[in-house]
Design a protein around this motif. Sequence first.
Motif, PDB file in Angstrom:
ATOM      1  N   LEU A 252     -25.824  32.290  26.774  1.00  0.00           N
ATOM      2  CA  LEU A 252     -24.532  31.977  26.168  1.00  0.00           C
ATOM      3  C   LEU A 252     -24.417  30.497  25.817  1.00  0.00           C
ATOM      4  N   ARG A 253     -25.083  29.667  26.595  1.00  0.00           N
ATOM      5  CA  ARG A 253     -25.090  28.242  26.238  1.00  0.00           C
ATOM      6  C   ARG A 253     -25.860  28.024  24.942  1.00  0.00           C
ATOM      7  N   GLY A 254     -26.924  28.809  24.731  1.00  0.00           N
ATOM      8  CA  GLY A 254     -27.650  28.724  23.469  1.00  0.00           C
ATOM      9  C   GLY A 254     -26.776  29.134  22.304  1.00  0.00           C
ATOM     10  N   LEU A 255     -26.010  30.203  22.480  1.00  0.00           N
ATOM     11  CA  LEU A 255     -25.069  30.623  21.431  1.00  0.00           C
ATOM     12  C   LEU A 255     -24.035  29.528  21.186  1.00  0.00           C
ATOM     13  N   ASP A 256     -23.557  28.919  22.258  1.00  0.00           N
ATOM     14  CA  ASP A 256     -22.569  27.842  22.145  1.00  0.00           C
ATOM     15  C   ASP A 256     -23.154  26.657  21.376  1.00  0.00           C
ATOM     16  N   ARG A 257     -24.402  26.312  21.689  1.00  0.00           N
ATOM     17  CA  ARG A 257     -25.027  25.156  21.023  1.00  0.00           C
ATOM     18  C   ARG A 257     -25.077  25.347  19.513  1.00  0.00           C
ATOM     19  N   HIS A 258     -25.348  26.568  19.084  1.00  0.00           N
ATOM     20  CA  HIS A 258     -25.492  26.830  17.650  1.00  0.00           C
ATOM     21  C   HIS A 258     -24.198  27.355  17.028  1.00  0.00           C
ATOM     22  N   ARG A 259     -23.097  27.309  17.815  1.00  0.00           N
ATOM     23  CA  ARG A 259     -21.781  27.734  17.344  1.00  0.00           C
ATOM     24  C   ARG A 259     -21.812  29.175  16.801  1.00  0.00           C
ATOM     25  N   ARG A 355     -23.918  33.360  11.757  1.00  0.00           N
ATOM     26  CA  ARG A 355     -23.144  34.057  12.784  1.00  0.00           C
ATOM     27  C   ARG A 355     -23.225  35.574  12.612  1.00  0.00           C
ATOM     28  N   ALA A 356     -23.221  36.036  11.360  1.00  0.00           N
ATOM     29  CA  ALA A 356     -23.280  37.478  11.123  1.00  0.00           C
ATOM     30  C   ALA A 356     -24.601  38.056  11.602  1.00  0.00           C
ATOM     31  N   VAL A 357     -25.706  37.377  11.274  1.00  0.00           N
ATOM     32  CA  VAL A 357     -27.024  37.848  11.728  1.00  0.00           C
ATOM     33  C   VAL A 357     -27.087  37.850  13.250  1.00  0.00           C
ATOM     34  N   ALA A 358     -26.583  36.784  13.876  1.00  0.00           N
ATOM     35  CA  ALA A 358     -26.603  36.696  15.334  1.00  0.00           C
ATOM     36  C   ALA A 358     -25.782  37.814  15.967  1.00  0.00           C
ATOM     37  N   MET A 359     -24.642  38.154  15.367  1.00  0.00           N
ATOM     38  CA  MET A 359     -23.826  39.255  15.899  1.00  0.00           C
ATOM     39  C   MET A 359     -24.599  40.562  15.906  1.00  0.00           C
ATOM     40  N   HIS A 360     -25.275  40.863  14.793  1.00  0.00           N
ATOM     41  CA  HIS A 360     -26.034  42.121  14.711  1.00  0.00           C
ATOM     42  C   HIS A 360     -27.193  42.128  15.708  1.00  0.00           C
ATOM     43  N   LEU A 361     -27.834  40.979  15.885  1.00  0.00           N
ATOM     44  CA  LEU A 361     -28.942  40.914  16.844  1.00  0.00           C
ATOM     45  C   LEU A 361     -28.442  41.040  18.275  1.00  0.00           C
ATOM     46  N   THR A 362     -27.281  40.471  18.559  1.00  0.00           N
ATOM     47  CA  THR A 362     -26.738  40.499  19.915  1.00  0.00           C
ATOM     48  C   THR A 362     -26.213  41.876  20.286  1.00  0.00           C
TER      49      THR A 362
END
Length: 477
Positions: A252-259, A355-362
């Motif tokens: 989650l810190r990684g997600l936070d770092r990349h907003r 953010r959209a790509v990250a959402m689908h991957l997550t």
Amino acid sequence: MTQLGVEKPTTTLSSELTAERLLSRGQSVGGAVAGAVIVALLTLSAFGIGPSLLRWGQLAVAAVTVIYVVVIVFKLAMVFRAGGAPTLRFEPEDLRAIPDSDLAVYSILVPLYREASVLPYLVDRLSALDYPADKVQILLLIEEDDTETRAALTTMELAAQFEVVIIPDSPPKTKPKACNVGLARATGEFCVIYDAEDRPEADQLRKAVLAFRLLPERVVCVQAELHYWNPWTNWLTRCFAAEYATNFSLSLRGLDRHRLAIPLGGTSNHFRTDALRELGGWDQFNVTEDADLGIRIARRGWDVRMMVSVTEEEANSRLGNWVRQRSRWIKGYIQTWLVHSRHPLRVWRELGTKRAVAMHLTLGFSTFTTLVNPIFWALFASYLITGPKYLEPLFPPLSLYAGLATMVLGNVLMCYCLMNGCMERGLHRAMRAMLTVPLYWGLMSVAAYKAVFQLLRPSKRHFWELTEHGLVSHEPA
């Protein structure tokens, strides 16, 4: 203590943003068309028209392998990029920057169901929070049919900051519905969710207030870290604690770092109350309402930040209880992914490409790999037993080598990530258990299939499988 009558839930959430329906009309039509096209292509192949069935099989294997590689690379990137995250850290002396007289009123929402056994400990922990008692509103959200917890409350003397709110006995019987009732009664500038077994750090509310005072208005949520106080109960709790440590202290810190959009944890997420109401509260039909809310915050153009303050929880030490809890989480992740995939172009515009790509991957593709794991494990076992002659045609050299590398190297690297999580949280004795963690992933696949079967049954689609707490009264040395 104030006892309130039965309260009705209030929410302004658009039907397009709730999981009340599994699929939207567009998703249903699109799925049906895609299914029909696949059947038609395979039928033509059976009659010798177009690519052969074997060729289609090879393409499917290659596609799944690519998804595996992308998901693993994404997870590794979030873990290894966590070090530079601007995580909020406060020292004890920082917390006195705001005098008690200037502290905001804080509402604490505590959804409870059949928690009579842990209720006294919960009340003691919340009463011990380092925050002025006259500026805390603690809402105990009790289901109307929960006679056990209600009876336990009658034997307790609660301080004035506690209010008992009775949630109506009506569908859906979910935590987010109870939280929406509590939100309607919240008087605080800020609010937070705590579960029955939570042990938040005493100064966590002060840290959250300071964070909100320092951060811009677009930051509407601050997520504290969740960890387990009983990692040494058995093998299952060791793996669970390592997973949580990796998630909250690294991923989650990684997600936070990349907003990127942060799927919130189910507890210890602190909100600006007005912003939460403007978002429409929680989706009462989603069984991981926290993850869904994290995505909706990102779609609104607002932010979530991670804060260094630990809330301890009890790790599930019984397999059946663990599967029930995990299947609910996976079911909710699928619900959330489907809800936010109803209008792909709109979501892409609101979130942006990254953010959209990250959402689908997550949410989506990670769950897909959990479902596919048993199939590939079975193929691998078959290869070992019968040799290559039956499976070799499905695996051209490129797919075969990429698949083997993904299975071997991917598993090793994911084990290494969990070990990093253990080291981050001081769980050094749990590191040996990480060598057997593929068995834990197998249990995840069991829970994933249970989640899918429940989603396909309308009567179980929004069913909240209760997690039993108080299984461990003390932690073995």
